[in-house]
Design a protein around this motif. Structure first.
Motif, mmCIF file in Angstrom:
data_model
loop_
_atom_site.group_PDB
_atom_site.id
_atom_site.type_symbol
_atom_site.label_atom_id
_atom_site.label_comp_id
_atom_site.label_asym_id
_atom_site.label_seq_id
_atom_site.Cartn_x
_atom_site.Cartn_y
_atom_site.Cartn_z
ATOM 1 N N MET A 1 0.838 -1.176 0.000
ATOM 2 C CA MET A 1 0.000 0.000 0.000
ATOM 3 C C MET A 1 0.884 1.241 0.000
ATOM 4 S SD MET A 1 -2.707 1.486 2.852
ATOM 5 C CE MET A 1 -3.250 -0.076 3.361
ATOM 6 N N ASP A 2 0.617 2.140 -0.987
ATOM 7 C CA ASP A 2 1.327 3.419 -1.056
ATOM 8 C C ASP A 2 0.643 4.408 -0.120
ATOM 9 O OD1 ASP A 2 2.846 2.373 -3.119
ATOM 10 O OD2 ASP A 2 1.484 3.111 -4.658
ATOM 11 N N VAL A 3 1.424 5.092 0.666
ATOM 12 C CA VAL A 3 0.874 6.139 1.518
ATOM 13 C C VAL A 3 1.554 7.444 1.116
ATOM 14 C CG1 VAL A 3 0.607 6.991 3.868
ATOM 15 C CG2 VAL A 3 0.406 4.552 3.416
ATOM 16 N N ILE A 4 0.748 8.445 0.851
ATOM 17 C CA ILE A 4 1.240 9.757 0.440
ATOM 18 C C ILE A 4 1.595 10.564 1.691
ATOM 19 C CG2 ILE A 4 0.641 11.881 -0.784
ATOM 20 C CD1 ILE A 4 0.507 9.535 -2.671
ATOM 21 N N THR A 5 2.762 11.200 1.691
ATOM 22 C CA THR A 5 3.141 12.097 2.771
ATOM 23 C C THR A 5 2.807 13.517 2.364
ATOM 24 O OG1 THR A 5 4.948 10.646 3.442
ATOM 25 C CG2 THR A 5 5.053 12.932 4.187
ATOM 26 N N LEU A 6 2.048 14.199 3.210
ATOM 27 C CA LEU A 6 1.655 15.581 2.956
ATOM 28 C C LEU A 6 2.312 16.508 3.968
ATOM 29 C CD1 LEU A 6 -2.147 15.007 2.296
ATOM 30 C CD2 LEU A 6 -0.355 15.421 0.598
ATOM 31 N N TYR A 7 2.638 17.703 3.514
ATOM 32 C CA TYR A 7 3.281 18.698 4.363
ATOM 33 C C TYR A 7 2.358 19.895 4.528
ATOM 34 C CZ TYR A 7 7.319 15.896 3.168
ATOM 35 O OH TYR A 7 8.178 14.849 2.990
ATOM 36 N N GLU A 8 2.373 20.468 5.715
ATOM 37 C CA GLU A 8 1.635 21.703 5.954
ATOM 38 C C GLU A 8 2.332 22.834 5.207
ATOM 39 O OE1 GLU A 8 -1.280 21.872 7.571
ATOM 40 O OE2 GLU A 8 -1.162 19.702 7.899
ATOM 41 N N ILE A 78 11.200 14.692 -20.088
ATOM 42 C CA ILE A 78 9.766 14.579 -20.325
ATOM 43 C C ILE A 78 9.204 13.493 -19.414
ATOM 44 C CG2 ILE A 78 7.998 13.927 -22.007
ATOM 45 C CD1 ILE A 78 9.863 15.141 -24.173
ATOM 46 N N LYS A 79 8.122 13.831 -18.702
ATOM 47 C CA LYS A 79 7.463 12.854 -17.829
ATOM 48 C C LYS A 79 6.597 11.948 -18.714
ATOM 49 C CE LYS A 79 6.083 14.066 -13.746
ATOM 50 N NZ LYS A 79 5.451 14.694 -12.571
ATOM 51 N N THR A 80 6.845 10.668 -18.623
ATOM 52 C CA THR A 80 6.121 9.724 -19.471
ATOM 53 C C THR A 80 4.893 9.137 -18.786
ATOM 54 O OG1 THR A 80 7.588 7.947 -18.740
ATOM 55 C CG2 THR A 80 8.187 9.096 -20.781
ATOM 56 N N ASP A 81 4.746 9.373 -17.493
ATOM 57 C CA ASP A 81 3.629 8.787 -16.753
ATOM 58 C C ASP A 81 2.478 9.768 -16.555
ATOM 59 O OD1 ASP A 81 5.019 10.447 -15.040
ATOM 60 O OD2 ASP A 81 4.877 9.116 -13.314
ATOM 61 N N THR A 82 2.436 10.839 -17.364
ATOM 62 C CA THR A 82 1.375 11.835 -17.265
ATOM 63 C C THR A 82 0.794 12.099 -18.648
ATOM 64 O OG1 THR A 82 2.916 13.673 -17.564
ATOM 65 C CG2 THR A 82 2.477 13.005 -15.297
ATOM 66 N N SER A 141 -3.846 4.103 -2.407
ATOM 67 C CA SER A 141 -2.852 4.121 -3.478
ATOM 68 C C SER A 141 -2.659 5.542 -3.985
ATOM 69 C CB SER A 141 -3.297 3.226 -4.635
ATOM 70 O OG SER A 141 -4.424 3.805 -5.291
ATOM 71 N N GLU A 142 -1.549 5.724 -4.659
ATOM 72 C CA GLU A 142 -1.275 7.014 -5.266
ATOM 73 C C GLU A 142 -2.321 7.327 -6.344
ATOM 74 O OE1 GLU A 142 2.880 9.181 -5.779
ATOM 75 O OE2 GLU A 142 2.602 7.598 -7.270
ATOM 76 N N ARG A 143 -2.739 6.310 -7.050
ATOM 77 C CA ARG A 143 -3.777 6.490 -8.075
ATOM 78 C C ARG A 143 -5.068 7.020 -7.449
ATOM 79 N NH1 ARG A 143 -4.582 3.043 -13.077
ATOM 80 N NH2 ARG A 143 -6.339 4.090 -14.040
ATOM 81 N N TYR A 144 -5.457 6.486 -6.294
ATOM 82 C CA TYR A 144 -6.650 6.943 -5.595
ATOM 83 C C TYR A 144 -6.504 8.419 -5.222
ATOM 84 C CZ TYR A 144 -10.353 7.284 -2.097
ATOM 85 O OH TYR A 144 -11.456 7.674 -1.389
ATOM 86 N N TYR A 145 -5.342 8.783 -4.704
ATOM 87 C CA TYR A 145 -5.051 10.167 -4.321
ATOM 88 C C TYR A 145 -5.255 11.105 -5.522
ATOM 89 C CZ TYR A 145 -2.143 14.185 -2.933
ATOM 90 O OH TYR A 145 -1.661 15.436 -2.656
ATOM 91 N N TYR A 146 -4.654 10.764 -6.652
ATOM 92 C CA TYR A 146 -4.749 11.632 -7.824
ATOM 93 C C TYR A 146 -6.164 11.667 -8.396
ATOM 94 C CZ TYR A 146 0.231 12.370 -7.713
ATOM 95 O OH TYR A 146 1.489 12.740 -7.331
#
Length: 162
Positions: A1-8, A78-82, A141-146
């Motif tokens: 499971m990917d967990v996203i870290t968020l910053y204030e 170039i970002k290929t995953d976007t 997942s990161e996909r869910y986040y996006y």
């Protein structure tokens, strides 16, 4: 499971602004008449973020391919995953992995990056809602986040007065 870290915002926005200023200074001589603006969460007052810095670079559509080559020649990949289209190309800095250039054709639908930033900067309530969407979406997942972020962005832009 990917967990996203968020910053204030106070944890990353001063450095994000410094990076934007430095990259804007590097890009301006290459694109003297282009629109170069700070977009994304790091350009929204009070927004939490993964700490990325997104730089909007708007050029005439007929110059997009040449602009892509010029940005890439200046230490970007170039970002290929976007999403990539004839009006949008995202490139990532080879020096600062959190810095991306969003190369956009002027007057295209992709100018929504500017509209979204501006709309949130006018509404602390929308920023609070956006932050909550992000906090609620850091897993599974990161996909869910996006996906959740995208749904929020579309909803905000759809409600924007014409």
């Amino acid at each position: 499971m990917d967990v996203i870290t968020l910053y204030e915002c106070h944890q990353y926005q001063p450095e994000a602004q410094r990076l934007f200023n430095a990259y804007q200074a590097k890009l301006r001589p290459l694109f003297p008449s282009a629109t170069i603006e700070h977009v994304g969460s790091s350009a929204i007052d009070g927004a939490i973020s993964k700490g990325n810095v997104d730089i909007f670079l708007g050029v005439p559509k007929h110059q997009l391919e040449t602009a892509i080559e010029l940005v890439a020649a200046n230490d970007f990949t170039i970002k290929t995953d976007t999403l990539r289209s004839d009006e949008l190309c995202m490139l990532q800095s080879n020096q600062d992995q959190q810095v991306a250039v969003l190369l956009v054709a002027n007057d295209s639908k992709f100018e929504f990056f500017l509209h979204f930033r501006d709309q949130l900067n006018r509404s602390p309530d929308l920023v609070a809602q956006y932050n909550q969407v992000k906090r609620n979406s850091t897993s599974p997942s990161e996909r869910y986040y996006y996906t959740q972020k995208s749904l929020f962005i579309v909803n905000v832009l759809d409600s924007e007065p014409s």
